[in-house]
Design a protein around this motif. Structure first.
Motif, PDB file in Angstrom:
ATOM      1  N   ILE A  27       0.839  -1.204   0.000  1.00 23.93           N
ATOM      2  CA  ILE A  27       0.000   0.000   0.000  1.00 23.93           C
ATOM      3  C   ILE A  27       0.874   1.254   0.000  1.00 23.93           C
ATOM      4  O   ILE A  27       0.580   2.228  -0.696  1.00 23.93           O
ATOM      5  N   ASP A  28       1.984   1.222   0.752  1.00 17.26           N
ATOM      6  CA  ASP A  28       2.884   2.378   0.839  1.00 17.26           C
ATOM      7  C   ASP A  28       3.832   2.504  -0.354  1.00 17.26           C
ATOM      8  O   ASP A  28       4.647   3.426  -0.399  1.00 17.26           O
ATOM      9  N   GLY A  29       3.757   1.553  -1.307  1.00 17.62           N
ATOM     10  CA  GLY A  29       4.624   1.617  -2.483  1.00 17.62           C
ATOM     11  C   GLY A  29       6.025   1.099  -2.239  1.00 17.62           C
ATOM     12  O   GLY A  29       6.915   1.290  -3.069  1.00 17.62           O
ATOM     13  N   LYS A  30       6.266   0.428  -1.126  1.00 18.05           N
ATOM     14  CA  LYS A  30       7.582  -0.114  -0.812  1.00 18.05           C
ATOM     15  C   LYS A  30       7.763  -1.541  -1.327  1.00 18.05           C
ATOM     16  O   LYS A  30       8.844  -2.102  -1.242  1.00 18.05           O
ATOM     17  N   ALA A  77      -7.674 -14.078   1.691  1.00 19.25           N
ATOM     18  CA  ALA A  77      -8.855 -13.453   2.281  1.00 19.25           C
ATOM     19  C   ALA A  77      -8.629 -13.180   3.760  1.00 19.25           C
ATOM     20  O   ALA A  77      -8.070 -14.031   4.454  1.00 19.25           O
ATOM     21  N   PRO A  78      -8.984 -11.994   4.220  1.00 20.38           N
ATOM     22  CA  PRO A  78      -9.709 -10.896   3.575  1.00 20.38           C
ATOM     23  C   PRO A  78      -8.809  -9.810   2.980  1.00 20.38           C
ATOM     24  O   PRO A  78      -9.275  -8.737   2.621  1.00 20.38           O
ATOM     25  N   GLN A  79      -7.496 -10.063   2.833  1.00 19.11           N
ATOM     26  CA  GLN A  79      -6.584  -9.029   2.348  1.00 19.11           C
ATOM     27  C   GLN A  79      -6.939  -8.479   0.961  1.00 19.11           C
ATOM     28  O   GLN A  79      -6.956  -7.256   0.779  1.00 19.11           O
ATOM     29  N   PRO A  80      -7.222  -9.317  -0.042  1.00 20.25           N
ATOM     30  CA  PRO A  80      -7.585  -8.755  -1.349  1.00 20.25           C
ATOM     31  C   PRO A  80      -8.842  -7.876  -1.284  1.00 20.25           C
ATOM     32  O   PRO A  80      -8.923  -6.852  -1.968  1.00 20.25           O
ATOM     33  N   GLN A  81      -9.786  -8.263  -0.444  1.00 18.45           N
ATOM     34  CA  GLN A  81     -11.004  -7.468  -0.298  1.00 18.45           C
ATOM     35  C   GLN A  81     -10.670  -6.103   0.315  1.00 18.45           C
ATOM     36  O   GLN A  81     -11.233  -5.082  -0.094  1.00 18.45           O
ATOM     37  N   GLU A  82      -9.742  -6.076   1.268  1.00 21.10           N
ATOM     38  CA  GLU A  82      -9.322  -4.810   1.877  1.00 21.10           C
ATOM     39  C   GLU A  82      -8.630  -3.928   0.851  1.00 21.10           C
ATOM     40  O   GLU A  82      -8.882  -2.720   0.781  1.00 21.10           O
ATOM     41  N   LEU A  83      -7.745  -4.522   0.056  1.00 25.02           N
ATOM     42  CA  LEU A  83      -7.042  -3.750  -0.981  1.00 25.02           C
ATOM     43  C   LEU A  83      -8.025  -3.194  -2.013  1.00 25.02           C
ATOM     44  O   LEU A  83      -7.896  -2.054  -2.452  1.00 25.02           O
ATOM     45  N   ARG A  84      -8.998  -4.004  -2.395  1.00 21.55           N
ATOM     46  CA  ARG A  84     -10.009  -3.545  -3.353  1.00 21.55           C
ATOM     47  C   ARG A  84     -10.792  -2.369  -2.782  1.00 21.55           C
ATOM     48  O   ARG A  84     -11.047  -1.385  -3.471  1.00 21.55           O
ATOM     49  N   GLY A 136      -3.778  -1.195  -6.003  1.00 18.00           N
ATOM     50  CA  GLY A 136      -3.273  -2.251  -6.870  1.00 18.00           C
ATOM     51  C   GLY A 136      -4.324  -2.862  -7.768  1.00 18.00           C
ATOM     52  O   GLY A 136      -5.444  -2.366  -7.877  1.00 18.00           O
ATOM     53  N   ARG A 137      -3.920  -3.948  -8.395  1.00 19.49           N
ATOM     54  CA  ARG A 137      -4.842  -4.709  -9.232  1.00 19.49           C
ATOM     55  C   ARG A 137      -4.498  -6.179  -9.146  1.00 19.49           C
ATOM     56  O   ARG A 137      -3.362  -6.542  -8.879  1.00 19.49           O
ATOM     57  N   VAL A 138      -5.494  -7.004  -9.361  1.00 18.62           N
ATOM     58  CA  VAL A 138      -5.334  -8.449  -9.251  1.00 18.62           C
ATOM     59  C   VAL A 138      -4.635  -8.974 -10.505  1.00 18.62           C
ATOM     60  O   VAL A 138      -5.044  -8.665 -11.625  1.00 18.62           O
ATOM     61  N   GLU A 190     -18.392 -10.917   1.537  1.00 18.86           N
ATOM     62  CA  GLU A 190     -17.728 -10.932   0.221  1.00 18.86           C
ATOM     63  C   GLU A 190     -16.768 -12.118   0.116  1.00 18.86           C
ATOM     64  O   GLU A 190     -16.724 -12.810  -0.906  1.00 18.86           O
ATOM     65  N   VAL A 191     -16.012 -12.363   1.174  1.00 11.98           N
ATOM     66  CA  VAL A 191     -15.078 -13.496   1.186  1.00 11.98           C
ATOM     67  C   VAL A 191     -15.843 -14.806   1.045  1.00 11.98           C
ATOM     68  O   VAL A 191     -15.505 -15.662   0.219  1.00 11.98           O
ATOM     69  N   LEU A 192     -16.878 -14.963   1.834  1.00 12.61           N
ATOM     70  CA  LEU A 192     -17.657 -16.206   1.801  1.00 12.61           C
ATOM     71  C   LEU A 192     -18.306 -16.435   0.443  1.00 12.61           C
ATOM     72  O   LEU A 192     -18.371 -17.565  -0.044  1.00 12.61           O
ATOM     73  N   ASN A 193     -18.769 -15.379  -0.175  1.00 14.30           N
ATOM     74  CA  ASN A 193     -19.405 -15.511  -1.493  1.00 14.30           C
ATOM     75  C   ASN A 193     -18.402 -15.751  -2.609  1.00 14.30           C
ATOM     76  O   ASN A 193     -18.762 -16.271  -3.661  1.00 14.30           O
TER      77      ASN A 193
END
Length: 159
Positions: free
Chosen positions: A5-8, A16-23, A28-30, A101-104
């Motif tokens: 997130i900080d570009g480092k 899960a649930p990290q990708p949902q948090e990033l979205r 970023g992008r998947v 969202e994760v469960l679905n």
């Protein structure tokens, strides 16, 4: 994830649930979504393992444990709203929307349809190719798996 997130960091492998948090943060992008992108999406991503000595000594407890996991997967598939509320109530996830969202997004019914040996072979081949494991997949499956409990529970837990 913070470094990404900080570009480092240039990339981040999230679960899960990290990708949902990033979205939600529009960060970023998947590149690959193993729940949706082939060939990864065709196989189990998770396994349940047990110590061989424990399974031999406590077969009833082993089967009960596996049954509990499979029933929980069924609940997640059949009633994701209920499962999301439970995750929030128990404090495993603080945000109902993220939990839902994760469960679905995850294929909780896959255990009923897929061949776990095929999935193990697929992942073992990938790990063998990059040198993370030395044992070839066929030997790993022959010496390290026991599908007996799963096969019994598939019959017992029919829809």
């Amino acid at each position: 994830m913070r470094y990404f997130i900080d570009g480092k960091a240039d990339a981040f492998m999230g679960f899960a649930p990290q990708p949902q948090e990033l979205r939600a943060k529009k960060a970023g992008r998947v590149i690959v979504n193993t729940a949706q992108d082939r060939p990864w999406s065709q196989y189990f991503c998770c396994v349940l393992i047990a110590n061989r000595e424990f399974v031999t000594r406590y077969p009833v407890a082993t089967k009960r444990s596996l049954r509990a996991f499979l029933k929980a997967a069924d609940i997640c598939a059949q009633d994701p709203e209920r499962a999301a509320r439970l995750l929030v109530t128990k404090g495993y996830e603080s945000r109902y929307e993220i939990a839902l969202e994760v469960l679905n997004s995850l294929p909780y019914r896959r255990w009923r349809e897929s061949d776990p040996e095929d999935a193990l072979r697929f992942h073992a081949l990938r790990l063998h190719e990059v040198g993370m494991i030395k044992t070839n997949p066929s030997k790993l499956i022959a010496q390290g798996t026991d599908w007996r409990f799963l096969n019994e529970l598939k019959k017992e837990l029919k829809d």
